[in-house]
Design an enzyme around this catalytic site. Structure first.
Site, PDB file in Angstrom:
ATOM      1  N   ILE A 116       0.837  -1.195   0.000  1.00  0.00           N
ATOM      2  CA  ILE A 116       0.000   0.000   0.000  1.00  0.00           C
ATOM      3  C   ILE A 116       0.877   1.252   0.000  1.00  0.00           C
ATOM      4  O   ILE A 116       1.566   1.547   0.976  1.00  0.00           O
ATOM      5  CB  ILE A 116      -0.945   0.002   1.231  1.00  0.00           C
ATOM      6  CG1 ILE A 116      -1.753  -1.313   1.275  1.00  0.00           C
ATOM      7  CG2 ILE A 116      -1.855   1.230   1.180  1.00  0.00           C
ATOM      8  CD1 ILE A 116      -2.532  -1.629   0.003  1.00  0.00           C
ATOM      9  N   GLU A 117       0.851   1.956  -1.137  1.00  0.00           N
ATOM     10  CA  GLU A 117       1.715   3.131  -1.283  1.00  0.00           C
ATOM     11  C   GLU A 117       0.910   4.371  -1.597  1.00  0.00           C
ATOM     12  O   GLU A 117       1.464   5.426  -1.889  1.00  0.00           O
ATOM     13  CB  GLU A 117       2.734   2.868  -2.402  1.00  0.00           C
ATOM     14  CG  GLU A 117       3.500   1.569  -2.191  1.00  0.00           C
ATOM     15  CD  GLU A 117       4.586   1.333  -3.238  1.00  0.00           C
ATOM     16  OE1 GLU A 117       4.906   2.269  -3.984  1.00  0.00           O
ATOM     17  OE2 GLU A 117       5.115   0.212  -3.275  1.00  0.00           O
TER      18      GLU A 117
END
Ligand SMILES: *[C@@H]1O[C@H](CO)[C@@H](O)[C@H](O)[C@H]1NC(C)=O
Ligand SMILES: *[C@@H]1O[C@H](CO)[C@@H](O)[C@H](O)[C@H]1NC(C)=O
Length: 329
Positions: A153-154
């Site tokens: 998750i960026e």
């Protein structure tokens, strides 16, 4: 005279056995991302190399916020027409080799976010039914049951990822354990995954020590990387931590570590941590081109001993080898 030969033969056998065990533990300790380049070979051939212990299929890049989830596997297949169901065979081939196969959600490009706890619950249910042990008429990767979910998750929300982890882990009660893994960036704590990681529900965490100059290898110095590693190992309640690296100098914007530096200046230090699990590489395509993973050397029997102590499956393999050895004698 005969006794001396026996002793020598025994030593030789023992050495060979140790070497084969060490080799096993090295590939068991390499995690790779697969799915973002059609020219990297399929899953079957990727796993047949024997170099990897974990495959992260990348990515489910659209989900959450009420969106219809979508996978993207670059040139491998076209998901819109159910064309990625063919990947099931490769998933099973990998699993039959003892390799754990995860679905990686998120990635550097995509449209994903969680808007609430109930949104997290919906996404968990979707993942269970479409990629794990549940059922759905439209499983994007076919009927193979993946081993777990990888959180890369960026972007998107910084909240509710801990809820998603909790809801997913509740499905482990239905029999097969669901592995949770994550790929946070090295600045600590990770802005998106910090709270999720603090749940202690993650089995393997591969920290990205690249594209982040303050905590990666840079200007020929390993200092920033090693002090960041120390912070991660002393702070995060995960079972094992992996050193995430680019598999080639052009695989990331920055942070590439020449393999001789990895083998001589980094691995001997980080392997002494009981949380050390191995190396994660971005990604299969670059590794296929560079051969980076085949040059990684596990420095020691220390590494092996740690697996004997902590990894039940490998412990059994070694136990069986020992048993076969004793029986053959
Ligand atoms: C995977 O790739 C190998 C090597 O190119 C090929 O021989 C094999 O048929 C492929 N398997 C599938 C299921 O596509
Ligand atoms: C992401 O999805 C939302 C909701 O579907 C939409 O409003 C937004 O424009 C999308 N963003 C991008 C970058 O595609």
């Amino acid at each position: 005279m005969e006794n001396r030969c026996r002793t020598k033969a025994r030593l030789l056998f023992f050495t060979l056995m140790m070497l084969s065990s060490v080799r096993t533990s090295v590939s068991d300790g390499i995690s790779i991302y697969w799915g973002q380049n059609g020219n990297e070979g399929n899953l079957t051939s990727t796993c047949a190399t024997g170099r990897y212990g974990f495959i992260n299929i990348a990515f489910l890049y659209i989900f959450g916020n009420g969106q219809i989830p979508q996978i993207n596997l670059a040139g491998h297949c076209n998901p819109s027409s159910g064309g990625c169901a063919v990947v099931s065979k490769g998933i099973r081939d990998c699993q039959n080799r003892g390799i754990k196969v995860m679905l990686s959600i998120g990635g550097g490009v995509g449209n994903y976010s969680l808007s609430s706890t109930s949104d997290a619950k919906n996404v968990a249910d979707y993942l269970w039914n479409n990629f794990l042990g549940g059922s759905s008429s439209s499983r994007p990767l076919g009927d193979a049951v993946l081993d777990g979910i990888d959180f890369d998750i960026e972007a998107g929300s910084t909240q509710y990822w801990d809820d998603l982890a909790r809801y997913l882990s509740e499905y482990s009660n239905q029999g097969k354990k669901i592995y949770l893994t994550a790929a946070p960036q090295c600045p600590y704590p990770d802005s998106h995954l910090g709270r999720a990681l603090n749940t202690g529900l993650f089995d393997y965490v591969w920290v990205q020590f690249y594209n982040n100059p303050p905590c990666q290898y840079s200007s020929g110095s390993v200092d920033n990387l090693l002090s960041s590693w120390k912070q991660w190992t002393s702070s995060v309640p995960a079972t094992k931590l992996f050193l995430g690296l680019p598999a080639a100098s052009n695989a990331a914007g920055s942070g590439y570590v020449p393999v001789n530096v990895l083998n001589s200046q980094i691995l001997p230090v980080i392997e002494t941590s009981s949380k050390y699990g191995g190396v994660m590489l971005w990604n299969r395509y670059y590794d296929y081109k560079s051969g980076y993973s085949s040059s990684i050397k596990s420095s020691s029997t220390l590494h092996l001993l740690r697996y004997i102590r902590c990894d039940f499956e490998l412990k059994n393999t070694i136990f069986l080898r020992l048993l076969a050895f004793v029986m053959l004698w």
